[in-house]
Write an enzyme that holds these catalytic residues in place. Structure first.
Site, short mmCIF file in Angstrom:
data_model
loop_
_atom_site.label_atom_id
_atom_site.label_comp_id
_atom_site.label_asym_id
_atom_site.label_seq_id
_atom_site.Cartn_x
_atom_site.Cartn_y
_atom_site.Cartn_z
N GLY A 141 0.81 -1.23 0.00
CA GLY A 141 0.00 0.00 0.00
C GLY A 141 0.84 1.27 0.00
N TYR A 142 0.15 2.37 0.13
CA TYR A 142 0.77 3.70 -0.03
C TYR A 142 1.91 3.93 0.98
N ILE A 143 1.60 3.92 2.25
CA ILE A 143 2.64 4.24 3.25
C ILE A 143 3.57 3.03 3.44
N ASN B 256 -6.49 -3.13 -1.46
CA ASN B 256 -6.51 -1.71 -1.82
C ASN B 256 -5.16 -1.29 -2.41
N SER C 63 -3.61 7.33 13.84
CA SER C 63 -4.03 8.49 13.05
C SER C 63 -4.41 9.66 13.95
N THR D 127 -6.86 11.21 13.55
CA THR D 127 -8.31 11.13 13.62
C THR D 127 -8.77 10.79 15.05
N TYR E 266 -14.28 4.39 11.03
CA TYR E 266 -12.84 4.24 10.78
C TYR E 266 -12.03 4.79 11.95
N LYS F 97 -9.35 2.97 14.96
CA LYS F 97 -7.99 3.35 15.38
C LYS F 97 -7.94 3.53 16.90
N ASN G 283 -1.78 14.25 7.94
CA ASN G 283 -2.23 13.94 6.57
C ASN G 283 -1.05 13.61 5.65
N LEU H 60 -7.76 15.09 -0.49
CA LEU H 60 -7.54 16.31 -1.27
C LEU H 60 -6.45 16.17 -2.34
N GLY I 121 -19.04 15.99 8.55
CA GLY I 121 -18.09 15.20 9.35
C GLY I 121 -16.69 15.79 9.38
P1 NAD Z 1 -3.39 1.67 1.77
O1 NAD Z 1 -4.79 1.22 1.58
O2 NAD Z 1 -2.66 2.22 0.61
O3 NAD Z 1 -2.52 0.46 2.34
C1 NAD Z 1 -3.05 -0.53 3.17
C2 NAD Z 1 -2.61 -1.88 2.59
O4 NAD Z 1 -3.10 -2.93 3.43
C3 NAD Z 1 -3.18 -2.14 1.20
O5 NAD Z 1 -2.15 -2.57 0.36
C4 NAD Z 1 -4.22 -3.24 1.40
O6 NAD Z 1 -4.32 -4.09 0.29
C5 NAD Z 1 -3.68 -3.94 2.63
N1 NAD Z 1 -4.67 -4.61 3.48
C6 NAD Z 1 -5.79 -4.08 4.01
N2 NAD Z 1 -6.40 -4.99 4.78
C7 NAD Z 1 -5.64 -6.10 4.75
C8 NAD Z 1 -5.74 -7.38 5.36
N3 NAD Z 1 -6.75 -7.71 6.16
N4 NAD Z 1 -4.77 -8.29 5.11
C9 NAD Z 1 -3.73 -8.00 4.29
N5 NAD Z 1 -3.58 -6.81 3.71
C10 NAD Z 1 -4.53 -5.87 3.93
O7 NAD Z 1 -3.39 2.68 2.99
P2 NAD Z 1 -2.23 3.63 3.53
O8 NAD Z 1 -2.60 5.02 3.22
O9 NAD Z 1 -0.91 3.12 3.13
O10 NAD Z 1 -2.43 3.44 5.09
C11 NAD Z 1 -1.66 2.53 5.83
C12 NAD Z 1 -2.07 2.60 7.29
O11 NAD Z 1 -1.92 3.92 7.76
C13 NAD Z 1 -3.53 2.22 7.54
O12 NAD Z 1 -3.58 1.51 8.75
C14 NAD Z 1 -4.23 3.56 7.68
O13 NAD Z 1 -5.37 3.47 8.47
C15 NAD Z 1 -3.14 4.36 8.36
N6 NAD Z 1 -3.26 5.81 8.16
C16 NAD Z 1 -3.34 6.30 6.88
C17 NAD Z 1 -3.47 7.66 6.68
C18 NAD Z 1 -3.62 8.22 5.29
O14 NAD Z 1 -4.12 9.33 5.16
N7 NAD Z 1 -3.19 7.53 4.25
C19 NAD Z 1 -3.50 8.53 7.79
C20 NAD Z 1 -3.41 8.00 9.07
C21 NAD Z 1 -3.28 6.63 9.23
C1 WQD Z 2 -8.27 17.39 3.66
C2 WQD Z 2 -8.97 18.73 3.55
C3 WQD Z 2 -11.33 18.54 3.19
C4 WQD Z 2 -11.14 16.72 -0.74
C5 WQD Z 2 -8.57 11.99 6.26
C6 WQD Z 2 -9.05 11.12 7.38
C7 WQD Z 2 -8.05 11.06 8.48
C8 WQD Z 2 -6.66 10.68 7.96
C9 WQD Z 2 -6.26 11.55 6.83
C10 WQD Z 2 -6.44 8.28 8.06
C11 WQD Z 2 -10.30 18.76 4.29
C12 WQD Z 2 -10.67 19.19 2.01
C13 WQD Z 2 -10.80 17.29 0.48
C14 WQD Z 2 -11.75 17.54 -1.73
C15 WQD Z 2 -11.61 19.41 -0.24
N1 WQD Z 2 -6.66 9.36 7.42
N2 WQD Z 2 -11.04 18.60 0.72
N3 WQD Z 2 -11.96 18.85 -1.42
O1 WQD Z 2 -10.38 14.58 5.93
O2 WQD Z 2 -8.27 15.69 6.82
O3 WQD Z 2 -8.41 13.28 6.78
O4 WQD Z 2 -7.28 11.53 5.82
O5 WQD Z 2 -6.32 8.09 9.22
O6 WQD Z 2 -8.51 10.12 9.38
O7 WQD Z 2 -10.27 11.67 7.87
O8 WQD Z 2 -8.21 14.45 4.64
O9 WQD Z 2 -7.55 14.74 2.31
O10 WQD Z 2 -9.93 14.06 2.83
O11 WQD Z 2 -9.18 16.36 3.35
O12 WQD Z 2 -11.83 20.60 -0.01
O13 WQD Z 2 -12.10 17.08 -2.82
O14 WQD Z 2 -9.29 18.95 2.17
O15 WQD Z 2 -12.56 19.16 3.46
O16 WQD Z 2 -10.44 20.03 4.83
P1 WQD Z 2 -8.93 14.59 6.08
P2 WQD Z 2 -8.72 14.83 3.20
#
Ligand code: NAD
Ligand code: WQD
Length: 343
Positions: free
Chosen positions: A12-14, A37, A127, A129, A152, A156, A182, A203, A300
């Site tokens: 995944g992404y991170i 994903n 997060s 969040t 969600y 967490k 973020n 965003l 929200g």
């Molecule tokens: P992502 O969806 O890109 O990566 C998650 C990966 O986990 C994916 O490759 C998916 O295929 C895999 N996956 C999901 N459920 C699984 C399961 N049950 N078994 C095996 N693989 C599984 O998401 P991301 O943005 O890389 O986020 C990684 C972590 O960081 C997540 O826990 C997410 O909640 C947390 N996080 C993300 C953000 C964000 O904004 N991206 C912010 C805060 C926290």
């Molecule tokens: C950022 C800002 C929107 C899209 C989410 C999760 C949070 C964490 C990070 C995982 C906000 C605005 C967005 C658009 C916009 N993830 N926006 N137009 O909502 O801060 O956080 O991702 O843990 O839990 O809630 O991120 O990127 O959706 O929004 O104006 O088309 O951009 O309103 O102010 P958010 P976001």
């Protein structure tokens, strides 16, 4: 010998960015991901960047018997970085059980096997969040965890509680939860990045997809917030900076430098950026003009949040380094790479 680290969700992404940083720091990474994903192409990207193709096992971490067999096959794993989870706030509202099941069952299974197989160290993806709309800004790790704004966010909070309770009952286990703000942007090579499936919630993918012509315009959700320009404020963090923090957290555990069995760190830049400022940064960094319009607030959404990251700065010796403009440019280069791949 290299230390073996299990990275769940490493495609995944991170997770993919963290895998690169782990390999570059001399760790041997084993990835488990069910690709629910993500796209397996990220493994090629990781290999191209690092010259090493990490071991990859495709299965669902919620599947206890497969996870048990996995740990019978790989007996030298010293630590786990647990990214695997579902992360869409909006989908969690329409399908909460999917989120509670996946995010909780995967974490419970891992903790149980850590106990059974004597794997002492966990780095967990939490997060910002968990804070909801904080009373004080910047928000520090000691701020109260408020009622979650979404299922969600609640997963967490519950997972942090499950980890904390498990560590209390089993002092041989140690964990660090990292509360990300973020995360945005992509690897400077543009070989790995964020891969939103369908219409992006977030965003920055929305900005890059608009700039490349997949979307017509960006909807800015609200310009009547109590902020200097009226749009909402967040703490946008470069994903490579974020990935590096995982390596530092892992090393802290492996070197037994942790000050408690369970530690929590905020990871952000410490700086609040409005939606309109984010759009301006993208335009400045890429020279591309963006089509956007102001619409109603998104239900929200919170008004403003940014992190107090001084604890991570001091204790982990980690600081977000990359500028917002540089990060926006990396997101744009990744979007262009995706377009080339599709051709
Ligand atoms: P992502 O969806 O890109 O990566 C998650 C990966 O986990 C994916 O490759 C998916 O295929 C895999 N996956 C999901 N459920 C699984 C399961 N049950 N078994 C095996 N693989 C599984 O998401 P991301 O943005 O890389 O986020 C990684 C972590 O960081 C997540 O826990 C997410 O909640 C947390 N996080 C993300 C953000 C964000 O904004 N991206 C912010 C805060 C926290
Ligand atoms: C950022 C800002 C929107 C899209 C989410 C999760 C949070 C964490 C990070 C995982 C906000 C605005 C967005 C658009 C916009 N993830 N926006 N137009 O909502 O801060 O956080 O991702 O843990 O839990 O809630 O991120 O990127 O959706 O929004 O104006 O088309 O951009 O309103 O102010 P958010 P976001």
């Amino acid at each position: 010998m290299k230390k073996q680290i299990l990275v769940t969700g490493g495609i995944g992404y991170i997770g993919s960015h963290t895998t690169v940083e782990l390999i570059d720091s001399g760790f041997e990474v084993i990835i488990v991901d069910n690709l629910s994903n993500s796209n397996i192409n990220a493994l090629d990207g990781i290999e191209e960047i690092t010259g090493i193709r990490p071991v990859f096992e495709k299965f669902d971490v919620c599947n206890k018997s497969q996870l048990t067999s996995f740990f019978e096959k790989y007996t030298s794993i010293e630590a786990i970085i647990h990214f695997a989870a579902f992360k869409s706030v909006s989908e969690s509202v329409t399908n909460p059980l999917k989120y509670y099941h996946n995010n909780l069952a995967s974490t419970i299974n891992l903790l149980d096997l850590m106990k059974k197989k004597d794997i002492p160290y966990l780095v967990f993806s939490s997060s910002c969040t968990v804070y909801g709309q904080p009373d004080e800004l910047p928000v520090s790790e000691n701020a109260p965890v408020k009622k979650a704004m979404s299922p969600y966010g609640n997963t967490k909070q519950i997972m942090e509680d499950i980890i904390s309770a498990t560590l209390l009952s089993t002092p041989s286990l140690k964990a660090i939860s990292l509360r990300y703000f973020n995360p945005i942007g992509a690897h400077p090579s543009a070989l790995i990045g964020e891969l939103p499936i369908g219409i992006p919630d977030n965003l920055v993918p929305f900005i890059t997809q608009t700039a490349i012509g997949i979307r017509n315009e960006i909807k800015v959700f609200g310009n009547d917030y109590n902020t200097p320009d009226g749009s909402a404020i967040r703490d946008y963090l470069n994903v490579v900076d974020l990935a590096k923090a995982h390596v530092v957290a892992l090393q802290r555990l492996l070197k037994k430098q942790n000050k408690a069995n369970y530690e929590i760190f905020n990871l952000g830049t410490g700086k609040g950026i409005s939606v309109l400022e984010a759009i301006e940064s993208f335009e400045r960094a890429t020279g591309k003009k963006l089509n956007y319009k102001i619409v109603d607030r998104r239900p929200g959404d919170i008004e403003k949040v940014w992190g107090d990251t001084s604890y991570a700065n001091k204790e982990l010796g980690w600081k977000a380094e990359k500028s917002l403009d540089e990060t926006m440019l990396s997101a744009w280069n990744w979007e262009k790479h995706l377009k080339k791949q599709k051709k």
